[in-house]
Design an enzyme around this catalytic site. Structure first.
Site, PDB file in Angstrom:
ATOM      1  N   PHE A  98     -48.402  -9.665  28.718  1.00  0.00           N
ATOM      2  CA  PHE A  98     -48.133 -10.319  29.998  1.00  0.00           C
ATOM      3  C   PHE A  98     -49.307 -11.243  30.321  1.00  0.00           C
ATOM      4  CE2 PHE A  98     -47.689 -10.541  34.595  1.00  0.00           C
ATOM      5  CZ  PHE A  98     -46.327 -10.567  34.779  1.00  0.00           C
ATOM      6  N   ASP A 126     -51.479  -0.694  28.869  1.00  0.00           N
ATOM      7  CA  ASP A 126     -50.856  -1.142  30.108  1.00  0.00           C
ATOM      8  C   ASP A 126     -49.433  -0.583  30.119  1.00  0.00           C
ATOM      9  OD1 ASP A 126     -49.492  -2.496  32.113  1.00  0.00           O
ATOM     10  OD2 ASP A 126     -50.801  -4.248  31.961  1.00  0.00           O
ATOM     11  N   TYR A 164     -44.454  -0.867  41.327  1.00  0.00           N
ATOM     12  CA  TYR A 164     -43.301  -1.488  41.999  1.00  0.00           C
ATOM     13  C   TYR A 164     -42.153  -1.729  41.041  1.00  0.00           C
ATOM     14  CZ  TYR A 164     -46.046  -5.432  40.240  1.00  0.00           C
ATOM     15  OH  TYR A 164     -46.789  -6.260  39.450  1.00  0.00           O
ATOM     16  N   LYS A 165     -42.345  -1.426  39.744  1.00  0.00           N
ATOM     17  CA  LYS A 165     -41.261  -1.607  38.785  1.00  0.00           C
ATOM     18  C   LYS A 165     -40.437  -0.305  38.738  1.00  0.00           C
ATOM     19  CE  LYS A 165     -43.806  -5.302  36.575  1.00  0.00           C
ATOM     20  NZ  LYS A 165     -44.840  -5.692  35.615  1.00  0.00           N
ATOM     21  N   ARG A 203     -33.102 -11.209  31.090  1.00  0.00           N
ATOM     22  CA  ARG A 203     -33.656  -9.864  30.959  1.00  0.00           C
ATOM     23  C   ARG A 203     -32.886  -8.884  31.856  1.00  0.00           C
ATOM     24  NH1 ARG A 203     -39.885  -8.565  32.496  1.00  0.00           N
ATOM     25  NH2 ARG A 203     -39.069  -9.094  34.540  1.00  0.00           N
TER      26      ARG A 203
HETATM   27  C1  PLP Z   1     -45.825  -6.669  36.042  1.00  0.00           C
HETATM   28  C2  PLP Z   1     -47.034  -6.761  35.198  1.00  0.00           C
HETATM   29  C3  PLP Z   1     -48.289  -7.157  35.731  1.00  0.00           C
HETATM   30  C4  PLP Z   1     -48.407  -7.588  37.155  1.00  0.00           C
HETATM   31  O1  PLP Z   1     -49.736  -7.532  37.614  1.00  0.00           O
HETATM   32  P1  PLP Z   1     -50.019  -7.555  39.169  1.00  0.00           P
HETATM   33  O2  PLP Z   1     -51.484  -7.658  39.283  1.00  0.00           O
HETATM   34  O3  PLP Z   1     -49.435  -6.316  39.761  1.00  0.00           O
HETATM   35  O4  PLP Z   1     -49.325  -8.764  39.738  1.00  0.00           O
HETATM   36  C5  PLP Z   1     -49.374  -7.136  34.888  1.00  0.00           C
HETATM   37  N1  PLP Z   1     -49.270  -6.772  33.592  1.00  0.00           N
HETATM   38  C6  PLP Z   1     -48.094  -6.430  33.052  1.00  0.00           C
HETATM   39  C7  PLP Z   1     -48.029  -6.040  31.622  1.00  0.00           C
HETATM   40  C8  PLP Z   1     -46.945  -6.425  33.830  1.00  0.00           C
HETATM   41  O5  PLP Z   1     -45.773  -6.101  33.283  1.00  0.00           O
END
Ligand code: PLP
Length: 394
Positions: free
Chosen positions: A110, A181, A206-207, A353
């Protein structure tokens, strides 16, 4: 038995296949938030830090996340955003491996994880840099210069899942620190982070954990390492005695040293209520149900939509809890689908997705979603001009 739709307030007429991006509203969340706001904040005012247990809330919520990721109680701190937690883990890992100069990740990670690593490398200097390789090449790329291997367990775009045990062992064999992560894993697949021996795990809530937009993130530190971890973000809430107001930083002797500033009490309360959904739920059962739902969805979509190409691993054992299809006009097709009440999302450049969340999705839901997608594709309904206009969030 799954699904447990009664645990959520889902709008009528919507099939929600985006719980991998923002989980829906859990039933108890609204009441809990209004109690915290009206009674704890409104009436107790500042006393609520003690009377309502606000100060202990981050640790209490961390202890409820711990079993979902397979780590012991007392090893998870909550707060801030995932980007911040990634930064904290990376900075701590570099300190644990002085002289090593490489943060290794994969090209599917990400973007914010990679950006945080780039920013940190720039700050640290001394030749430290981020290197990325293809997801399937990570194990072979770990070497004597690797300080930290930082991987997102389930790829946000393709749903491809790394082998946590194998890659952690490879990192350790080369003397590197392992950071997982779990953004797309926590609440989606059974996890045994402690069994892997990884030093750090981070994730957002939040996911699949349904904590609501902006819900706090979490960080796990392997318990034997806590006292060796030097917090780069030396905030007062990670101090051993925040209210002693000492001039010098002295980290507390627990994972709470990864706290930074004042906790987001209202969001943490909502998350606490959201975590009730997991009481008595077996993640192995969730995993089996999500594999069945995603297999059914793939079969139904492929039978109807020859123009869509599966962009996720075909073997469900190698996927997380999402399925992605590539289509050059995926953005417009997704907008058309959302207009028909089937909510997924789009990730550039061409990925449609779909997340599978057995807590509130049934087989009928995924079949209905595939039927609607089939109609939109067969009729070309997706190609209307209104579906091509890009919104700020995709
Ligand atoms: C959703 C997601 C994030 C989001 O990071 P935030 O700081 O909460 O905005 C980061 N890394 C991964 C791998 C994600 O899937």
């Amino acid at each position: 038995m799954l699904p447990r739709k009664d645990l959520f307030d889902l709008p009528e007429g919507v099939i929600y296949l985006d719980g991998n991006s923002l989980g829906p509203l859990p039933r108890g969340a609204l009441d809990r938030a209004s109690r915290v706001i009206r009674s704890e904040w409104g009436e107790d005012l500042i006393r609520a830090w003690n009377t309502a247990g606000w100060m202990a809330l981050p640790a209490r919520v961390g202890d409820r996340i711990a079993p979902l990721i397979g780590v012991p109680e007392g090893s998870v701190a909550t707060g801030d955003t995932l980007s911040i937690k990634v930064y904290q883990a990376l900075a701590a890992a570099l300190k644990l491996r002085p002289g090593r100069t490489e943060i290794l990740s994969d090209t599917g990670n990400f973007p914010t994880d990679l950006y945080m690593a780039q920013g940190l490398a720039g700050l640290v200097g001394q030749g430290v840099r981020l290197r990325t390789v293809a997801p399937e090449d990570v194990a072979g790329a770990i070497g004597p210069a690797t300080a930290a291997v930082m991987l997102t367990h389930v790829d946000y775009r393709t749903g491809r899942m790394h082998d946590m045990a194998v890659l952690t062992r490879a990192a350790h064999d080369a003397g590197a620190v392992m950071i997982w992560d779990l953004a797309h894993s926590a609440g989606a697949v059974p996890l045994d982070v402690a069994g892997s021996g990884a030093e750090f795990a981070v994730g957002c809530t939040y996911k699949y954990l349904n904590g609501g937009p902006g819900a706090p993130a979490f960080i796990h530190v392997r318990p034997d390492l806590v006292e060796a971890v030097q917090p780069a973000l030396a905030g007062w809430m990670g101090h051993d005695a925040p209210f002693a107001m000492e001039p010098g930083y002295r980290p507390t002797m627990s994972v709470e040293r990864m706290r930074v500033g004042t906790p987001p009490v209202i969001q943490l309360s909502i998350l606490d209520a959201a975590l009730d959904a997991w009481d008595g739920v077996d993640l192995a059962e969730v995993r089996a149900a999500s594999s069945a739902l995603s297999e059914r969805f793939i079969a139904e979509v492929e039978a109807r939509c020859p123009m869509l190409r599966l962009a996720s691993p075909r073997d469900p054992a190698l996927r997380g809890s999402q399925v992605s299809f590539a289509f050059p006009d995926g953005y417009a097709a997704m907008q058309a689908l959302i207009a028909r009440g089937v909510i997924g999302d789009f990730r550039a450049p061409d990925i449609m997705r779909f997340g599978f969340t057995p807590l509130y999705l049934s087989e009928e839901d995924v079949v209905a979603a595939a039927e609607i997608l089939g109609e939109i594709m067969a009729t070309g309904a997706w190609d209307a001009p209104e579906f091509h206009a890009r919104a700020r969030v995709t």
